[in-house]
Structures are given as C-alpha cells and as structure tokens.
Enzyme design. Sequence first.
Site, mmCIF file in Angstrom:
data_model
loop_
_atom_site.group_PDB
_atom_site.id
_atom_site.type_symbol
_atom_site.label_atom_id
_atom_site.label_comp_id
_atom_site.label_asym_id
_atom_site.label_seq_id
_atom_site.Cartn_x
_atom_site.Cartn_y
_atom_site.Cartn_z
ATOM 1 C CG ASN A 129 -27.839 -6.668 5.750
ATOM 2 O OD1 ASN A 129 -28.656 -7.589 5.818
ATOM 3 N ND2 ASN A 129 -27.799 -5.673 6.634
ATOM 4 C CD1 TRP A 130 -29.005 -10.409 0.096
ATOM 5 C CD2 TRP A 130 -30.496 -12.100 0.084
ATOM 6 N NE1 TRP A 130 -28.671 -11.254 -0.935
ATOM 7 C CE2 TRP A 130 -29.576 -12.291 -0.972
ATOM 8 C CE3 TRP A 130 -31.514 -13.029 0.271
ATOM 9 C CZ2 TRP A 130 -29.654 -13.390 -1.832
ATOM 10 C CZ3 TRP A 130 -31.585 -14.125 -0.583
ATOM 11 C CH2 TRP A 130 -30.665 -14.294 -1.628
ATOM 12 C CE LYS A 131 -30.098 -3.113 5.283
ATOM 13 N NZ LYS A 131 -30.191 -1.681 5.494
ATOM 14 C CG HIS A 170 -27.522 -3.540 10.427
ATOM 15 N ND1 HIS A 170 -28.529 -2.603 10.415
ATOM 16 C CD2 HIS A 170 -26.929 -3.493 9.216
ATOM 17 C CE1 HIS A 170 -28.542 -2.019 9.216
ATOM 18 N NE2 HIS A 170 -27.593 -2.542 8.478
ATOM 19 N N GLY A 199 -30.121 3.179 3.390
ATOM 20 C CA GLY A 199 -31.428 3.136 2.744
ATOM 21 C C GLY A 199 -31.967 4.493 2.342
ATOM 22 C CB SER A 226 -26.756 5.006 -0.016
ATOM 23 O OG SER A 226 -27.962 5.136 0.723
ATOM 24 C CD GLU A 233 -31.682 -1.691 8.801
ATOM 25 O OE1 GLU A 233 -31.731 -2.914 8.609
ATOM 26 O OE2 GLU A 233 -31.419 -0.860 7.899
ATOM 27 C CD GLU A 239 -23.967 -0.935 7.376
ATOM 28 O OE1 GLU A 239 -23.910 -1.415 6.241
ATOM 29 O OE2 GLU A 239 -24.952 -1.104 8.124
ATOM 30 N N GLY A 265 -26.741 -2.995 1.127
ATOM 31 C CA GLY A 265 -28.117 -3.358 1.418
ATOM 32 C C GLY A 265 -28.917 -3.492 0.138
ATOM 33 N N GLY A 266 -29.665 -2.463 -0.200
ATOM 34 C CA GLY A 266 -30.595 -2.518 -1.328
ATOM 35 C C GLY A 266 -29.979 -3.033 -2.622
HETATM 36 P P1 13P Z 1 -28.329 0.289 1.921
HETATM 37 O O1 13P Z 1 -27.197 -0.148 1.013
HETATM 38 O O2 13P Z 1 -29.673 -0.156 1.453
HETATM 39 O O3 13P Z 1 -28.232 1.744 2.242
HETATM 40 O O4 13P Z 1 -28.114 -0.499 3.316
HETATM 41 C C1 13P Z 1 -26.875 -0.485 3.915
HETATM 42 C C2 13P Z 1 -26.886 -1.433 5.044
HETATM 43 O O5 13P Z 1 -27.523 -1.214 6.051
HETATM 44 C C3 13P Z 1 -26.099 -2.671 4.893
HETATM 45 O O6 13P Z 1 -25.991 -3.357 6.100
#
Ligand code: 13P
Length: 252
Positions: A9-11, A95, A173, A212, A97, A167, A233-234
Amino acid sequence: MRNKLIAGNWKMHGSLAGNPALLQSVAAGAATQSNVSFAVLVPFPYLAQAQALLTGTSCAWGAQDVSEEAGGAFTGEVSAAMLRDFGCRYVVAGHSERRARHGESDRRVAAKALAALEAGLTPIVCVGETLDEREAGQTLAVVYRQLDAVMESLGVRRLPAIVLAYEPVWAIGTGRSATPAQAQEVHAALRQRVSNADWVVGSGLQILYGGSVKPSNALELMRLPDVDGALVGGASLAADDFLDIGRAAALA
Ligand code: 13P
C-alpha cells in the site's frame, strides 16, 4: 494450504518520474518467486502507469479506495468500473486512515467491498482496533463488528472472493508491529468467526497482517498459522525490502 499475498500500500507516495524504477524492480523480483503473489496499491493518478509497466508481469496492481456508487454526481470519487478500466485486480476498502480521516463507517466499507466485488475486483477489507480500544479489552469486539458488517452485506458465500486484512491501528507507521502472539490471536479469531457461519469459507479465507511489517519481522509473522500474507505500507516503497518480505512469506 492458503496462498500468500504480499500487497504494498503505497499510500500517498510516488511520482511519475520515480515510480518506474520501483515498479520494474518489484516486477523483476516477483518473477523469481513462484509460491507467493505480489500486488502494489498505488494512488489513482498512477494506475495507468502501473498498468503499462506491470501488464504481463507477475505483480498485480490496484487502488487504495473505491466509491460504493456505480456512477453519477459524486465529485472526487472513483468507481469500481473505472478501476477495472485500468486493469486493477485489487482495491483496499476500509483502511483505518480512511475510516479515521474520512469518517468511513462499517456500513460504508461493506458497501465499498460489495461494489468492488460486483465489478470483478478483489476488495482487501481492512479491520483493526485503536490502542485505546485494545487497552480497554475491546479488540475482538471491534474487529468482529467490522467483519460482521461485511459478512452481512456480502453474505458468507461471497467471502472467498475477498481478502481480509488485520491492521491494528497502533501498529501502522509506528515501527511497532503486533507481536506474533497478538497477530495470531486476532487472525485465528477472525477465521473462527467466519468458520462459525461456514467452515469451508473460514478455513480458506485469506487474511493478511498489516502494521510495521518489515524484512526483520516478516518471517515470524508469515509463519503464523492464520497469517496468509502482508499488507505493507512504508516497506513497500523500497523494492528490496518489499521483495525480502515476499521471500520471507515464500519461506514460511
Ligand atoms: P506500515 O507498514 O507503514 O506500518 O503501514 C501499514 C499499512 O497501513 C498498510 O495498509
């Protein structure tokens, strides 16, 4: 045995100039790993680029949100059919967020998952508790509520066509992943919840862990009996890290 999926997930990251190097490295790495699937979930403006660079590779692509509406006067929204136009296979629904920043309710998330399914996409439906909810002993109540809304809207028979992602919000994050025991407890509980409605569907349901995930913790998470991959994510923004997580999933 359930297939493992590693989805990035590149966000709100990426750029037209920078994406090709990442996409091409991921595609090249994915081609060398046969028993794990890869996908990248990119911002809407980059879907055409992902389609151009990933068509014919073993890395799928998709989006991070979808409208529950089929079309009409919904400024700023993107329909599931539009995502299909760009060759998407997956789309994230719910998600945390978006739940937190855009007020997406359980019902709306379920409606998005349904819209995605009906357009032939695979929704990756996210569930997870906040730190306050965990500390109040509410973890399972929260994820059950989120899952139940989807089960009610789709019906249990359609759950094999979705991917579920656990999640925990406090792990996203933050660098602080759930421990293997914490992740396994919730994954097993989610699977059991579905199994109570239909045992075959529950045992086959693909449940990703997100929060994470990185190369250093991927193996212990991917080895858990009820973890069927990762929503990253990251670490999905660096091809080597993302592919290393895939290698861990293949080894697990
Ligand atoms: P991180 O891997 O950056 O913690 O993000 C997880 C995430 O929200 C994937 O959708």
